[in-house]
Design an enzyme around this catalytic site. Sequence first.
Site, PDB file in Angstrom:
ATOM      1  N   ASP A   1       4.340   3.341   1.262  1.00 49.49           N
ATOM      2  CA  ASP A   1       3.046   3.767   1.779  1.00 49.49           C
ATOM      3  C   ASP A   1       1.903   3.465   0.816  1.00 49.49           C
ATOM      4  OD1 ASP A   1       1.985   5.230   4.083  1.00 49.49           O
ATOM      5  OD2 ASP A   1       3.987   6.122   4.007  1.00 49.49           O
ATOM      6  N   GLY A   2       0.744   3.264   1.398  1.00 53.53           N
ATOM      7  CA  GLY A   2      -0.464   3.145   0.589  1.00 53.53           C
ATOM      8  C   GLY A   2      -1.096   1.772   0.578  1.00 53.53           C
TER       9      GLY A   2
ATOM     10  N   TRP B   1      -4.947   1.136  -0.564  1.00 56.62           N
ATOM     11  CA  TRP B   1      -5.148   0.249  -1.721  1.00 56.62           C
ATOM     12  C   TRP B   1      -6.220  -0.793  -1.386  1.00 56.62           C
ATOM     13  CZ3 TRP B   1      -4.775  -4.981  -2.698  1.00 56.62           C
ATOM     14  CH2 TRP B   1      -4.621  -5.384  -4.022  1.00 56.62           C
TER      15      TRP B   1
ATOM     16  N   ARG C   1      -7.165  -4.224   5.503  1.00 58.22           N
ATOM     17  CA  ARG C   1      -5.849  -3.606   5.297  1.00 58.22           C
ATOM     18  C   ARG C   1      -4.751  -4.639   5.067  1.00 58.22           C
ATOM     19  NH1 ARG C   1      -4.831   1.496   6.781  1.00 58.22           N
ATOM     20  NH2 ARG C   1      -2.757   0.947   7.513  1.00 58.22           N
TER      21      ARG C   1
ATOM     22  N   HIS D   1      -1.258  -5.164   2.533  1.00 57.15           N
ATOM     23  CA  HIS D   1       0.130  -5.497   2.870  1.00 57.15           C
ATOM     24  C   HIS D   1       0.603  -6.704   2.046  1.00 57.15           C
ATOM     25  CE1 HIS D   1       0.093  -2.452   5.840  1.00 57.15           C
ATOM     26  NE2 HIS D   1      -0.677  -3.081   6.696  1.00 57.15           N
TER      27      HIS D   1
ATOM     28  N   SER E   1       8.226   0.536  10.996  1.00 58.88           N
ATOM     29  CA  SER E   1       8.923   1.533  11.818  1.00 58.88           C
ATOM     30  C   SER E   1       8.692   1.240  13.304  1.00 58.88           C
ATOM     31  CB  SER E   1       8.403   2.935  11.495  1.00 58.88           C
ATOM     32  OG  SER E   1       7.088   3.088  11.989  1.00 58.88           O
TER      33      SER E   1
ATOM     34  N   GLU F   1       7.390   3.182  15.238  1.00 57.02           N
ATOM     35  CA  GLU F   1       6.049   3.726  15.507  1.00 57.02           C
ATOM     36  C   GLU F   1       4.944   2.753  15.056  1.00 57.02           C
ATOM     37  OE1 GLU F   1       8.535   5.535  14.063  1.00 57.02           O
ATOM     38  OE2 GLU F   1       8.960   6.716  15.866  1.00 57.02           O
ATOM     39  N   ASN F   2       5.254   1.887  14.084  1.00 62.84           N
ATOM     40  CA  ASN F   2       4.235   0.950  13.596  1.00 62.84           C
ATOM     41  C   ASN F   2       3.776  -0.055  14.667  1.00 62.84           C
ATOM     42  OD1 ASN F   2       5.548   0.755  10.184  1.00 62.84           O
ATOM     43  ND2 ASN F   2       3.889   2.026  11.005  1.00 62.84           N
TER      44      ASN F   2
HETATM   45  C1  FPP Z   1       2.634   1.523   4.996  1.00 62.45           C
HETATM   46  O1  FPP Z   1       1.382   1.582   4.351  1.00 62.45           O
HETATM   47  C2  FPP Z   1       3.147   0.166   4.944  1.00 62.45           C
HETATM   48  C3  FPP Z   1       3.529  -0.557   6.015  1.00 62.45           C
HETATM   49  C4  FPP Z   1       3.483  -0.055   7.400  1.00 62.45           C
HETATM   50  C5  FPP Z   1       3.992  -1.947   5.869  1.00 62.45           C
HETATM   51  C6  FPP Z   1       4.871  -2.230   4.688  1.00 62.45           C
HETATM   52  C7  FPP Z   1       4.899  -3.682   4.455  1.00 62.45           C
HETATM   53  C8  FPP Z   1       4.896  -4.279   3.248  1.00 62.45           C
HETATM   54  C9  FPP Z   1       5.013  -3.552   1.975  1.00 62.45           C
HETATM   55  C10 FPP Z   1       4.776  -5.759   3.117  1.00 62.45           C
HETATM   56  C11 FPP Z   1       5.728  -6.560   3.873  1.00 62.45           C
HETATM   57  C12 FPP Z   1       7.134  -6.281   3.559  1.00 62.45           C
HETATM   58  C13 FPP Z   1       8.035  -7.224   3.329  1.00 62.45           C
HETATM   59  C14 FPP Z   1       9.453  -6.846   3.169  1.00 62.45           C
HETATM   60  C15 FPP Z   1       7.666  -8.630   3.230  1.00 62.45           C
HETATM   61  P1  FPP Z   1       0.094   1.902   5.216  1.00 62.45           P
HETATM   62  O2  FPP Z   1      -0.352   0.642   5.861  1.00 62.45           O
HETATM   63  O3  FPP Z   1       0.437   3.021   6.156  1.00 62.45           O
HETATM   64  O4  FPP Z   1      -0.952   2.344   4.142  1.00 62.45           O
HETATM   65  P2  FPP Z   1      -1.913   3.601   4.239  1.00 62.45           P
HETATM   66  O5  FPP Z   1      -0.997   4.802   4.363  1.00 62.45           O
HETATM   67  O6  FPP Z   1      -2.663   3.571   2.955  1.00 62.45           O
HETATM   68  O7  FPP Z   1      -2.784   3.395   5.440  1.00 62.45           O
END
Ligand code: FPP
Length: 222
Positions: free
Chosen positions: A2-3, A7, A15, A19, A47, A49-50
């Site tokens: 998360d984050g 960030w 956003r 990622h 997820s 949900e994503n």
């Molecule tokens: C949650 O942070 C993160 C995600 C939904 C995506 C995770 C993906 C990656 C780390 C990169 C791709 C992964 C691979 C394996 C190539 P958020 O977007 O909810 O952040 P926030 O809570 O600050 O809004």
Amino acid sequence: MDGNGRWATQRGLPRTEGHKAGADAVMRVLEYCQKYDVRYLTLYAFSTENWKRSVTEVTALMNLLFDFLEKKGQELIKNRIRLRVIGEIERLPWPARRKLQSFIQATEQFTDYNLTLALSYGGRSEIVGAATKLAEQVKAGTLEPSAITEEVFASALQTADIPDPDLIMRTAGEQRLSNFLLWQCSYAEFLFIDTLWPDFAEQDFVGALNAFSQRQRRYGKA
Ligand code: FPP
């Protein structure tokens, strides 16, 4: 992990840049796993949900997954890391799915280090999938209901060939499980840290190992 969004927002960036930085953090963490001999790493990358996020963000994440595999897949092979995926892989766009399948196959023979990507993953859906599979076997007459033990149930889950997690860590201050490894987390230790995922550094990794080593795991015993 998360984050990523926060960030990026803190830097005045979209956003999706968060990622991207998150994907770089994934590569760092794979190095730490080998350096500190952590043999199983499961990353909750997307997820069920994503899918409800904006089309722009979902598309960017899927493209990022493809690019990650295209650019870094060879490093998985070079470093002898076995790749697995859990989740509804059939919901992913075909190019990403094809890349995943090719690296899953190319790394199949490795045993020491294991990376599992949870993609379009939801714990409840995984449990329902296992129940359906077993119900079909009962219906077909190949399984007795009385033979369904915890071990049999676990073997019907997508994580059948990896151990339950010892430690589940969530970054960026969130303190929820959000449908992650619901069955498998029974005896896991939990750690919640404030670091935003793109900032995740070696000191966070070592900090997690130290915190874990101080926990007393009793598995219900006195
Ligand atoms: C949650 O942070 C993160 C995600 C939904 C995506 C995770 C993906 C990656 C780390 C990169 C791709 C992964 C691979 C394996 C190539 P958020 O977007 O909810 O952040 P926030 O809570 O600050 O809004």
